[in-house]
Design a protein around this motif. Structure first.
Motif, PDB file in Angstrom:
ATOM      1  N   LYS A 174      49.206  32.135  46.414  1.00 17.68           N
ATOM      2  CA  LYS A 174      50.143  32.730  47.364  1.00 17.68           C
ATOM      3  C   LYS A 174      51.210  33.541  46.650  1.00 17.68           C
ATOM      4  O   LYS A 174      51.544  34.664  47.076  1.00 17.68           O
ATOM      5  CB  LYS A 174      50.796  31.633  48.207  1.00 17.68           C
ATOM      6  N   ASN A 176      50.985  35.089  43.964  1.00 14.84           N
ATOM      7  CA  ASN A 176      50.420  36.277  43.326  1.00 14.84           C
ATOM      8  C   ASN A 176      49.578  37.122  44.281  1.00 14.84           C
ATOM      9  O   ASN A 176      48.836  37.997  43.841  1.00 14.84           O
ATOM     10  CB  ASN A 176      49.583  35.850  42.119  1.00 14.84           C
ATOM     11  N   SER A 177      49.706  36.839  45.579  1.00 12.04           N
ATOM     12  CA  SER A 177      49.014  37.608  46.622  1.00 12.04           C
ATOM     13  C   SER A 177      47.504  37.670  46.397  1.00 12.04           C
ATOM     14  O   SER A 177      46.873  38.716  46.565  1.00 12.04           O
ATOM     15  CB  SER A 177      49.598  39.029  46.700  1.00 12.04           C
ATOM     16  N   THR A 179      43.927  36.459  47.692  1.00 14.92           N
ATOM     17  CA  THR A 179      43.309  35.925  48.907  1.00 14.92           C
ATOM     18  C   THR A 179      42.509  34.675  48.577  1.00 14.92           C
ATOM     19  O   THR A 179      41.473  34.733  47.905  1.00 14.92           O
ATOM     20  CB  THR A 179      42.387  36.971  49.566  1.00 14.92           C
TER      21      THR A 179
END
Length: 273
Positions: A174, A176-177, A179
């Motif tokens: 989350k 580090n974005s 998915t």
């Protein structure tokens, strides 16, 4: 005798690596070998040189045992794993994990490429494994003669994948974005992929992804009281209504696309351990 084979293999490795004592084991799945580039390598041993070790026969599995430091931690990394469908017994499939324990490993990090059963998952997404369903039956790495040195004859599997590591990995993703999903891995023998009807059944059983590895190694690791963490890369979609023909080249490409995220999570997770 199995114990003697494990001791012979581990002693060979100790003789080759000297004073290097790994604490963390890593198993890299199909198309996921690039993590090795981030390891400050001290030693590299080919599987074929280790007494009693199986040899990888699957494309994209290099077949080397890598020793070094990653995120400041001493690791031993399997660059390529073994599968039951290659013709090995379950005892051979988990032999390297047994050897790792003899080398001093207390935590096992496992990755794999898999097919999605969950319609919310997309190709190259990552899934943190929170639990698994084993359909390797009647084959199991714990059947046959029991060795007390491995642990309990009937090991508890109520928390196979360490909850703390699962939560921390989700936080890392989350932050580090990346998915990432959290779900259930279903293991099958392979090597054929599933039919449309089989995909439906596996989803009804509660699976989010399906693959041909990981579970045997984790079962053996948990018997030996290792902490375990598993990370799956979605390389194909097993939704019956939209099913497309799977191709190995596409599977490997999907794994490689997800590899930077997987590598980051693995590296960051080690900093917590």
């Amino acid at each position: 005798m199995l114990l003697e084979q494990i001791e012979t293999a581990s002693q060979y490795i100790k003789d080759k690596t000297g004073q290097f004592k790994p604490e963390f084991g890593i198993i890299l799945g199909t198309g996921l070998g690039a993590l090795v580039k981030d390891i400050d390598i001290s030693f590299s041993i080919s599987y074929s040189d280790i007494p009693g070790f199986p040899v990888s026969t699957v494309e994209s599995h290099s077949g080397k045992l890598i020793f070094g430091e990653l995120s400041g931690k001493r690791v031993v990394c399997m660059q390529g794993r073994f599968h039951y469908y290659e013709g090995y017994t379950m005892q051979q499939v988990v032999f390297p994990v047994r050897v790792m324990k003899w080398l001093g490993i207390h935590t096992l990090l496992v990755s794999n490429a898999c097919g999605s059963l969950n319609p919310e998952y997309k190709i190259s997404d990552l899934m943190i494994i929170k639990d698994h369903i084993s359909l390797f039956l009647p084959q199991n790495p714990l059947t046959g003669q029991h060795f007390p040195e491995f642990g309990d004859r009937f090991p508890d599997m109520s928390e196979v994948y360490d909850n703390i590591l699962v939560e921390r990995a989700a936080d890392i993703a989350k932050a580090n974005s990346i998915t990432t999903h959290t779900g259930v891995y279903v293991s099958v023998t392979g090597p054929q992929l599933e039919t449309r009807s089989e995909y439906r059944i596996l989803r009804q059983l509660g699976g989010d992804v399906v693959g041909m590895s990981t579970v045997p190694e984790v079962i053996a690791a948990r018997q030996m009281n290792m902490r375990c963490f598993g990370l799956s890369v979605i390389t194909d979609i097993g939704i019956p209504e939209t099913l497309e023909k799977a191709e190995l080249s596409k599977i490997i490409a999907a794994a490689q696309a997800a590899e930077p995220g997987m590598t980051l999570i693995m590296k960051e997770l080690l900093t917590y351990l």
